[in-house]
Scaffold this motif. Structure first.
Motif, PDB file in Angstrom:
ATOM      1  N   PHE A 153       0.836  -1.208   0.000  1.00 15.34           N
ATOM      2  CA  PHE A 153       0.000   0.000   0.000  1.00 15.34           C
ATOM      3  C   PHE A 153       0.869   1.255   0.000  1.00 15.34           C
ATOM      4  CE2 PHE A 153      -1.891   3.243   2.853  1.00 15.34           C
ATOM      5  CZ  PHE A 153      -3.045   3.547   2.138  1.00 15.34           C
TER       6      PHE A 153
ATOM      7  N   THR B  12      -2.089   8.193   6.609  1.00 20.98           N
ATOM      8  CA  THR B  12      -0.952   7.745   7.428  1.00 20.98           C
ATOM      9  C   THR B  12      -0.172   8.969   7.938  1.00 20.98           C
ATOM     10  OG1 THR B  12      -0.828   5.841   5.946  1.00 20.98           O
ATOM     11  CG2 THR B  12       0.990   6.130   7.482  1.00 20.98           C
TER      12      THR B  12
ATOM     13  N   GLY C 286      -1.957  -4.452  10.232  1.00 27.25           N
ATOM     14  CA  GLY C 286      -2.066  -4.146   8.793  1.00 27.25           C
ATOM     15  C   GLY C 286      -0.964  -3.158   8.467  1.00 27.25           C
ATOM     16  N   CYS C 287       0.280  -3.605   8.704  1.00 31.05           N
ATOM     17  CA  CYS C 287       1.410  -2.660   8.804  1.00 31.05           C
ATOM     18  C   CYS C 287       1.872  -2.091   7.468  1.00 31.05           C
ATOM     19  CB  CYS C 287       2.585  -3.333   9.514  1.00 31.05           C
ATOM     20  SG  CYS C 287       3.226  -4.789   8.652  1.00 31.05           S
ATOM     21  N   GLY C 288       1.528  -2.734   6.332  1.00 39.23           N
ATOM     22  CA  GLY C 288       2.091  -2.245   5.067  1.00 39.23           C
ATOM     23  C   GLY C 288       3.607  -2.232   5.184  1.00 39.23           C
TER      24      GLY C 288
ATOM     25  N   ASP D   8       0.591  -8.275   8.996  1.00 39.46           N
ATOM     26  CA  ASP D   8      -0.069  -7.981   7.720  1.00 39.46           C
ATOM     27  C   ASP D   8      -0.340  -9.313   7.035  1.00 39.46           C
ATOM     28  OD1 ASP D   8      -0.123  -5.088   5.920  1.00 39.46           O
ATOM     29  OD2 ASP D   8      -0.617  -6.958   4.883  1.00 39.46           O
ATOM     30  N   GLU D   9      -1.382  -9.343   6.217  1.00 41.59           N
ATOM     31  CA  GLU D   9      -1.668 -10.594   5.502  1.00 41.59           C
ATOM     32  C   GLU D   9      -0.815 -10.698   4.232  1.00 41.59           C
ATOM     33  OE1 GLU D   9      -3.801 -12.059   2.854  1.00 41.59           O
ATOM     34  OE2 GLU D   9      -3.731 -10.239   1.688  1.00 41.59           O
TER      35      GLU D   9
ATOM     36  N   THR E 193      -0.151 -12.829   8.881  1.00 44.41           N
ATOM     37  CA  THR E 193      -1.282 -13.482   9.520  1.00 44.41           C
ATOM     38  C   THR E 193      -2.576 -12.785   9.124  1.00 44.41           C
ATOM     39  OG1 THR E 193      -2.086 -14.292  11.660  1.00 44.41           O
ATOM     40  CG2 THR E 193      -1.194 -12.063  11.645  1.00 44.41           C
ATOM     41  N   ASP E 194      -3.685 -13.310   9.624  1.00 42.05           N
ATOM     42  CA  ASP E 194      -4.980 -12.666   9.404  1.00 42.05           C
ATOM     43  C   ASP E 194      -5.241 -11.763  10.621  1.00 42.05           C
ATOM     44  OD1 ASP E 194      -7.496 -11.991   8.586  1.00 42.05           O
ATOM     45  OD2 ASP E 194      -8.422 -13.917   9.091  1.00 42.05           O
ATOM     46  N   CYS E 195      -5.241 -10.484  10.410  1.00 39.90           N
ATOM     47  CA  CYS E 195      -5.456  -9.478  11.466  1.00 39.90           C
ATOM     48  C   CYS E 195      -4.542  -9.734  12.668  1.00 39.90           C
ATOM     49  CB  CYS E 195      -6.925  -9.429  11.865  1.00 39.90           C
ATOM     50  SG  CYS E 195      -7.962  -8.863  10.513  1.00 39.90           S
TER      51      CYS E 195
ATOM     52  N   ASN F 174      -4.640   1.376  10.279  1.00 36.67           N
ATOM     53  CA  ASN F 174      -5.138   2.083   9.101  1.00 36.67           C
ATOM     54  C   ASN F 174      -5.774   1.002   8.230  1.00 36.67           C
ATOM     55  OD1 ASN F 174      -5.575   3.648   6.848  1.00 36.67           O
ATOM     56  ND2 ASN F 174      -3.411   4.052   6.409  1.00 36.67           N
ATOM     57  N   PRO F 175      -7.063   0.710   8.454  1.00 34.93           N
ATOM     58  CA  PRO F 175      -7.654  -0.492   7.836  1.00 34.93           C
ATOM     59  C   PRO F 175      -7.767  -0.385   6.325  1.00 34.93           C
ATOM     60  CG  PRO F 175      -9.141   0.498   9.470  1.00 34.93           C
ATOM     61  CD  PRO F 175      -8.065   1.495   9.177  1.00 34.93           C
ATOM     62  N   PRO F 176      -7.716  -1.545   5.645  1.00 40.90           N
ATOM     63  CA  PRO F 176      -7.993  -1.525   4.203  1.00 40.90           C
ATOM     64  C   PRO F 176      -9.495  -1.304   4.025  1.00 40.90           C
ATOM     65  CG  PRO F 176      -7.796  -3.785   4.957  1.00 40.90           C
ATOM     66  CD  PRO F 176      -7.527  -2.906   6.151  1.00 40.90           C
TER      67      PRO F 176
ATOM     68  N   ILE G 292     -13.247  -6.338   6.844  1.00 38.55           N
ATOM     69  CA  ILE G 292     -11.905  -6.499   7.414  1.00 38.55           C
ATOM     70  C   ILE G 292     -11.686  -5.478   8.529  1.00 38.55           C
ATOM     71  CG2 ILE G 292      -9.430  -6.597   6.942  1.00 38.55           C
ATOM     72  CD1 ILE G 292     -10.202  -7.304   4.034  1.00 38.55           C
TER      73      ILE G 292
ATOM     74  N   MET H  39     -10.788  -6.307  12.273  1.00 35.26           N
ATOM     75  CA  MET H  39      -9.618  -5.707  12.938  1.00 35.26           C
ATOM     76  C   MET H  39     -10.019  -5.075  14.274  1.00 35.26           C
ATOM     77  SD  MET H  39      -7.387  -4.080   9.842  1.00 35.26           S
ATOM     78  CE  MET H  39      -6.218  -5.118   8.937  1.00 35.26           C
TER      79      MET H  39
HETATM   80  C1  LIG Z   1      -4.539   0.934   4.207  1.00 31.64           C
HETATM   81  S1  LIG Z   1      -3.196  -0.203   4.310  1.00 31.64           S
HETATM   82  C2  LIG Z   1      -2.260   0.485   5.669  1.00 31.64           C
HETATM   83  C3  LIG Z   1      -0.789   0.184   5.610  1.00 31.64           C
HETATM   84  C4  LIG Z   1       0.061   0.958   6.610  1.00 31.64           C
HETATM   85  N1  LIG Z   1      -0.359   0.708   7.963  1.00 31.64           N
HETATM   86  C5  LIG Z   1       0.015   2.434   6.303  1.00 31.64           C
HETATM   87  O1  LIG Z   1      -0.698   3.179   7.009  1.00 31.64           O
HETATM   88  O2  LIG Z   1       0.682   2.851   5.334  1.00 31.64           O
HETATM   89  C6  LIG Z   1      -3.986  -1.636   5.023  1.00 31.64           C
HETATM   90  C7  LIG Z   1      -3.090  -2.839   5.209  1.00 31.64           C
HETATM   91  O3  LIG Z   1      -3.873  -3.910   5.790  1.00 31.64           O
HETATM   92  C8  LIG Z   1      -3.414  -5.126   5.233  1.00 31.64           C
HETATM   93  N2  LIG Z   1      -4.456  -6.151   5.395  1.00 31.64           N
HETATM   94  C9  LIG Z   1      -5.545  -6.373   4.630  1.00 31.64           C
HETATM   95  N3  LIG Z   1      -6.253  -7.402   5.101  1.00 31.64           N
HETATM   96  C10 LIG Z   1      -5.595  -7.868   6.185  1.00 31.64           C
HETATM   97  C11 LIG Z   1      -5.827  -8.935   7.092  1.00 31.64           C
HETATM   98  N4  LIG Z   1      -6.890  -9.714   6.981  1.00 31.64           N
HETATM   99  N5  LIG Z   1      -4.947  -9.127   8.096  1.00 31.64           N
HETATM  100  C12 LIG Z   1      -3.845  -8.325   8.213  1.00 31.64           C
HETATM  101  N6  LIG Z   1      -3.577  -7.299   7.378  1.00 31.64           N
HETATM  102  C13 LIG Z   1      -4.444  -7.075   6.380  1.00 31.64           C
HETATM  103  C14 LIG Z   1      -3.087  -4.783   3.794  1.00 31.64           C
HETATM  104  O4  LIG Z   1      -2.219  -5.732   3.225  1.00 31.64           O
HETATM  105  C15 LIG Z   1      -2.469  -3.395   3.938  1.00 31.64           C
HETATM  106  O5  LIG Z   1      -1.070  -3.464   4.091  1.00 31.64           O
END
Ligand SMILES: C[S@@+](CC[C@H](N)C(=O)[O-])C[C@H]1O[C@@H](n2cnc3c(N)ncnc32)[C@H](O)[C@@H]1O
Length: 400
Positions: free
Chosen positions: A234, A243, A263-265, A286-287, A314-316, A331-333, A344, A348
């Motif tokens: 992302f 962010t 969801g660290c990106g 992060d997934e 992992t998942d969340c 910062n959720p997707p 999601i 989260m």
């Molecule tokens: C909006 S981005 C935010 C990235 C970073 N935290 C930032 O602010 O730049 C959302 C992140 O959530 C991750 N993500 C999506 N679904 C997920 C899940 N089920 N478990 C963990 N992370 C997930 C995505 O891969 C993405 O990196």
């Protein structure tokens, strides 16, 4: 992940020329009507069957199989699946189990692994005989994948990609022409299209431009920090505006013993939080495999050997101990596979509540229109606005 835990739920019968299979998405979401496969999977399978492209000893590579829509029907050919997604990896495992297929039938590798190392020994020359690519939404991701896959191609390799017509543009075909060789497309069928590419051994291929890097104007020892991001990550070319608002308001407090960047990106939030909270234990989740690898690279660039952290694909928050975390940054997707939904985000938030210790805090950044405030208030019984601008709101809820 708890594969057994999610065995029940919405699944549907996928009927193909290679057999019928019960397939579900991962994780199962009760309200969804989305299937675990799409029209491009069906088109690819029909094409393979009609043109008799598979034989018993074929060396088969599948890139971006979502939940087994390709690898499950083709399990007799022992495919290698390359994916960036933890959810896809789990989905394929669940569907193998549900269809009583041996786990060894499908070999799953992550998106930074070289497929050649796994294909070696499957064919005389170590190359793939057939490569199937599901077109990802991100052009950068496709570019990176074509570069990685090219080393496993030869003039006898059949390369077929498939995707939704709305995801296939002239820029998509241009990438194939530039990195693989001459490329054509099929007619559209059920809003899906196939791409046929021929490997050109003499092609002068440009360098893979990934991972990308940008300067973060957050000074570390008087210098801007550099954030690197692999192709699937992302906001990989510049800091996202949401962010940015979050970074400008990140808290520092000795009470924060354990901080999670959920969801660290590329890990930018957790990294700056780590700098501001030097004694905190840091966890990044992060997934996406490429996201986690980018977060590791960026954390190591700043702290080297001087500080450890935990990194989970992992998942969340699966794998994070309940009632153990003081602060979660999120910062959720807000869209997944192009379907706008907040499943999601909701997952989260609920998992955050479980992972937080009493008085632990969840900080969430979101676009104003996403109305996270109501959800957080409903879950936590409280929600304060920490900061906002004309587009984003930074919210905080405390586990009471
Ligand atoms: C909006 S981005 C935010 C990235 C970073 N935290 C930032 O602010 O730049 C959302 C992140 O959530 C991750 N993500 C999506 N679904 C997920 C899940 N089920 N478990 C963990 N992370 C997930 C995505 O891969 C993405 O990196």
């Amino acid at each position: 992940m708890a594969v057994e835990q999610l065995n029940t739920g919405l699944d549907a019968l996928m009927e193909t020329s290679f057999g019928c299979y019960q397939l579900q998405r991962y994780p199962v979401r009760k309200k969804t009507t989305l299937k675990a496969w799409d029209a491009a999977d069906e088109y690819l399978l029909d094409y393979l069957y009609d043109n008799e492209l598979l034989h018993r000893d074929v060396s088969l590579l599948i890139v971006n199989d979502s939940f087994g829509g390709l690898s499950i029907p083709l399990n007799h050919y022992q495919p290698v699946v390359m994916t960036d997604s933890y959810l896809s990896m789990q989905g394929i495992s669940v569907n193998l189990k549900n269809n009583n297929i041996d786990y060894d039938a499908v070999t799953i590798i992550n998106s930074l692994e070289a497929p050649g190392s796994v294909l070696d020994g499957r064919s005389d020359n170590g190359l793939a005989d057939v490569v199937l690519i599901k077109i990802p939404k991100s052009l950068a991701m496709l570019e990176d994948q074509l570069h990685r896959v090219r080393a496993s191609l030869g003039t006898s390799t059949t390369i077929i990609a498939g995707g939704k017509t709305k995801h296939i543009h002239s820029s998509t075909l241009e990438l194939f022409n530039k990195i693989i060789g001459p490329t054509t497309t099929s007619l559209a069928r059920k809003k899906a299209r196939l791409i046929f590419s021929k490997f050109d051994a003499d092609l002068v291929v440009p360098q893979n431009p990934h991972p990308a890097a940008y300067k973060l104007d957050y000074l570390l020892d008087g210098e801007d920090m550099e954030m690197i991001s692999h192709a699937a990550v992302f906001s990989r070319e510049k800091l996202d505006a949401g962010t940015r608002l979050f970074l400008d308001n990140l808290p520092a407090d000795e009470r924060y013993k354990t901080i999670v960047d959920l969801g660290c990106g590329n890990g930018v939030l957790g990294l700056v939080a780590a700098i501001k909270n030097p004694a905190a234990n840091m966890i990044f989740t992060d997934e996406s495999y490429m996201a986690v690898e980018s977060a590791i690279d960026n954390f190591c660039a700043v702290f080297g050997e001087t500080r450890g952290a935990e990194f989970l694909q992992t998942d969340c928050l699966y794998g994070v101990t309940d009632n153990s975390v003081s602060l979660i940054l999120c910062n959720p997707p807000f869209h997944h596979n192009n379907a706008m939904n907040d499943d999601i985000a909701w997952q989260m938030f609920t998992e955050s509540r479980t992972a937080l210790e009493p008085q632990g805090e969840l900080w969430v950044i979101g676009n104003r229109h996403l109305a996270y405030h109501a959800k957080l208030k409903h879950l936590f019984g409280n929600c304060d606005v920490v900061a906002s601008d004309n587009k984003f709101t930074l919210l905080k809820s405390i586990k009471i």
